[in-house]
Design a protein around this motif. Structure first.
Motif, PDB file in Angstrom:
ATOM      1  N   GLU A 100      -0.728   7.755   5.633  1.00  0.00           N
ATOM      2  CA  GLU A 100      -1.095   7.285   6.970  1.00  0.00           C
ATOM      3  C   GLU A 100      -1.315   5.776   7.005  1.00  0.00           C
ATOM      4  OE1 GLU A 100      -4.964   7.786   9.762  1.00  0.00           O
ATOM      5  OE2 GLU A 100      -4.085   9.641   9.007  1.00  0.00           O
ATOM      6  N   LEU A 101      -1.906   5.241   5.957  1.00  0.00           N
ATOM      7  CA  LEU A 101      -2.161   3.800   5.901  1.00  0.00           C
ATOM      8  C   LEU A 101      -0.941   3.001   5.454  1.00  0.00           C
ATOM      9  CD1 LEU A 101      -5.738   3.836   4.329  1.00  0.00           C
ATOM     10  CD2 LEU A 101      -5.123   3.341   6.711  1.00  0.00           C
ATOM     11  N   GLY A 102       0.121   3.691   5.038  1.00  0.00           N
ATOM     12  CA  GLY A 102       1.342   2.995   4.623  1.00  0.00           C
ATOM     13  C   GLY A 102       1.212   2.260   3.308  1.00  0.00           C
ATOM     14  N   VAL A 103       0.400   2.794   2.393  1.00  0.00           N
ATOM     15  CA  VAL A 103       0.182   2.138   1.112  1.00  0.00           C
ATOM     16  C   VAL A 103       1.480   2.069   0.307  1.00  0.00           C
ATOM     17  CG1 VAL A 103      -1.158   2.232  -1.042  1.00  0.00           C
ATOM     18  CG2 VAL A 103      -2.250   2.804   1.120  1.00  0.00           C
ATOM     19  N   SER A 104       2.402   2.960   0.580  1.00  0.00           N
ATOM     20  CA  SER A 104       3.673   2.957  -0.151  1.00  0.00           C
ATOM     21  C   SER A 104       4.667   1.930   0.400  1.00  0.00           C
ATOM     22  CB  SER A 104       4.308   4.345  -0.114  1.00  0.00           C
ATOM     23  OG  SER A 104       4.624   4.692   1.217  1.00  0.00           O
ATOM     24  N   ALA A 105       4.271   1.194   1.415  1.00  0.00           N
ATOM     25  CA  ALA A 105       5.196   0.253   2.058  1.00  0.00           C
ATOM     26  C   ALA A 105       5.146  -1.137   1.434  1.00  0.00           C
ATOM     27  CB  ALA A 105       4.874   0.170   3.553  1.00  0.00           C
ATOM     28  N   THR A 106       5.051  -1.208   0.120  1.00  0.00           N
ATOM     29  CA  THR A 106       5.077  -2.501  -0.552  1.00  0.00           C
ATOM     30  C   THR A 106       6.449  -2.707  -1.191  1.00  0.00           C
ATOM     31  OG1 THR A 106       4.177  -1.557  -2.577  1.00  0.00           O
ATOM     32  CG2 THR A 106       2.594  -2.481  -1.012  1.00  0.00           C
ATOM     33  N   ARG A 107       6.769  -3.959  -1.480  1.00  0.00           N
ATOM     34  CA  ARG A 107       8.080  -4.293  -2.048  1.00  0.00           C
ATOM     35  C   ARG A 107       8.402  -3.489  -3.291  1.00  0.00           C
ATOM     36  NH1 ARG A 107       7.883 -10.672  -2.395  1.00  0.00           N
ATOM     37  NH2 ARG A 107       6.060  -9.993  -3.498  1.00  0.00           N
ATOM     38  N   GLU A 108       7.484  -3.459  -4.208  1.00  0.00           N
ATOM     39  CA  GLU A 108       7.753  -2.817  -5.500  1.00  0.00           C
ATOM     40  C   GLU A 108       7.056  -1.468  -5.634  1.00  0.00           C
ATOM     41  OE1 GLU A 108       7.046  -5.509  -8.684  1.00  0.00           O
ATOM     42  OE2 GLU A 108       8.174  -7.105  -7.729  1.00  0.00           O
ATOM     43  N   ARG A 109       6.635  -0.901  -4.476  1.00  0.00           N
ATOM     44  CA  ARG A 109       5.936   0.392  -4.471  1.00  0.00           C
ATOM     45  C   ARG A 109       4.751   0.352  -5.437  1.00  0.00           C
ATOM     46  NH1 ARG A 109       8.996   4.929  -2.647  1.00  0.00           N
ATOM     47  NH2 ARG A 109       6.931   5.861  -2.655  1.00  0.00           N
ATOM     48  N   SER A 110       3.941  -0.701  -5.286  1.00  0.00           N
ATOM     49  CA  SER A 110       2.837  -0.935  -6.211  1.00  0.00           C
ATOM     50  C   SER A 110       1.465  -0.750  -5.563  1.00  0.00           C
ATOM     51  CB  SER A 110       2.943  -2.348  -6.789  1.00  0.00           C
ATOM     52  OG  SER A 110       2.905  -3.298  -5.736  1.00  0.00           O
ATOM     53  N   GLY A 111       1.420  -0.004  -4.471  1.00  0.00           N
ATOM     54  CA  GLY A 111       0.149   0.213  -3.791  1.00  0.00           C
ATOM     55  C   GLY A 111      -0.734   1.219  -4.514  1.00  0.00           C
ATOM     56  N   ILE A 112      -2.034   1.018  -4.395  1.00  0.00           N
ATOM     57  CA  ILE A 112      -3.020   1.930  -4.977  1.00  0.00           C
ATOM     58  C   ILE A 112      -4.106   2.148  -3.935  1.00  0.00           C
ATOM     59  CG2 ILE A 112      -4.752   2.274  -6.776  1.00  0.00           C
ATOM     60  CD1 ILE A 112      -3.096   0.374  -8.538  1.00  0.00           C
ATOM     61  N   LEU A 113      -4.466   3.408  -3.725  1.00  0.00           N
ATOM     62  CA  LEU A 113      -5.551   3.746  -2.814  1.00  0.00           C
ATOM     63  C   LEU A 113      -6.705   4.336  -3.621  1.00  0.00           C
ATOM     64  CD1 LEU A 113      -6.592   4.242   0.154  1.00  0.00           C
ATOM     65  CD2 LEU A 113      -5.702   6.552  -0.120  1.00  0.00           C
ATOM     66  N   VAL A 114      -7.882   3.745  -3.458  1.00  0.00           N
ATOM     67  CA  VAL A 114      -9.103   4.312  -4.041  1.00  0.00           C
ATOM     68  C   VAL A 114      -9.829   4.981  -2.877  1.00  0.00           C
ATOM     69  CG1 VAL A 114     -11.260   3.860  -5.244  1.00  0.00           C
ATOM     70  CG2 VAL A 114      -9.223   2.520  -5.798  1.00  0.00           C
ATOM     71  N   TYR A 115      -9.838   6.292  -2.891  1.00  0.00           N
ATOM     72  CA  TYR A 115     -10.349   7.108  -1.783  1.00  0.00           C
ATOM     73  C   TYR A 115     -11.692   7.700  -2.187  1.00  0.00           C
ATOM     74  CZ  TYR A 115     -10.198  10.875   1.746  1.00  0.00           C
ATOM     75  OH  TYR A 115     -10.462  11.736   2.783  1.00  0.00           O
ATOM     76  N   VAL A 116     -12.739   7.379  -1.437  1.00  0.00           N
ATOM     77  CA  VAL A 116     -14.074   7.907  -1.712  1.00  0.00           C
ATOM     78  C   VAL A 116     -14.463   8.816  -0.555  1.00  0.00           C
ATOM     79  CG1 VAL A 116     -16.492   7.354  -2.139  1.00  0.00           C
ATOM     80  CG2 VAL A 116     -14.706   5.840  -2.998  1.00  0.00           C
ATOM     81  N   SER A 117     -14.686  10.078  -0.863  1.00  0.00           N
ATOM     82  CA  SER A 117     -15.122  11.051   0.125  1.00  0.00           C
ATOM     83  C   SER A 117     -16.628  11.198   0.014  1.00  0.00           C
ATOM     84  CB  SER A 117     -14.420  12.388  -0.117  1.00  0.00           C
ATOM     85  OG  SER A 117     -14.891  13.337   0.802  1.00  0.00           O
TER      86      SER A 117
END
Length: 163
Positions: free
Chosen positions: A70-87
């Motif tokens: 949903e946040l589009g974290v995968s929309a980086t040039r080199e697919r280098s996104g990281i999500l730290v998700y705290v519930s």
């Protein structure tokens, strides 16, 4: 929880020493369902116990992956996104990497850093000590990423920082 309490109320009305009329049974069972439902909503520890550790973990991982997309974290040039998700409700943390990260970072280093991050919330809680431990663990993840994915001259922050 609502169904369990309603079932127990039904069993009580059927097998109790006193006789209940059909109208009372018809009113008590839905009322018991409502009581059970609202108790489970108002008491998160009860809800977590009923869901079980596996169910809660799976729900948090699913929520983290959905948020990643949903946040589009995968929309980086080199697919280098990281999500730290705290519930906060479940007191769990999940780290979701993109495929570019997994392709560059050695698996053992990655797993060690992710385990350190994900265990901070369950170990230290979500108060000030837990937040400090989580920040330290996330900074250590930067050290793990530095050698296999060095910063380039043309690097920019491609994603909006979300808190």
């Amino acid at each position: 929880m609502g169904a369990v309490v309603a079932y127990l109320a039904l069993l009580y009305t059927l097998y109790a020493p006193q006789i209940f009329g059909l109208l009372w049974i018809a009113l008590m069972v839905p009322a018991a369902f409502g009581v059970g439902f609202f108790l489970s909503r108002l008491l998160p520890p009860l809800r977590m116990a009923l869901a079980g550790a596996t169910g809660v973990g799976a729900a948090v991982r699913q929520g983290a992956r959905a948020c990643f997309m949903e946040l589009g974290v995968s929309a980086t040039r080199e697919r280098s996104g990281i999500l730290v998700y705290v519930s906060l409700a479940e007191r769990r943390c999940v780290v979701v990497p993109d495929v570019g990260v997994l392709a560059h970072v050695p698996e053992s280093d990655w797993n060690r850093a992710v385990n350190a991050i994900e265990s901070t919330v369950s170990t230290h809680g979500i108060g000030a000590p837990g937040l400090a431990a989580l920040c330290t663990a996330v900074e250590a993840l930067g050290d793990v990423l530095e050698a296999p994915m060095p910063r380039r001259e043309d690097d920019i922050n491609e994603l909006e920082d979300v808190a």
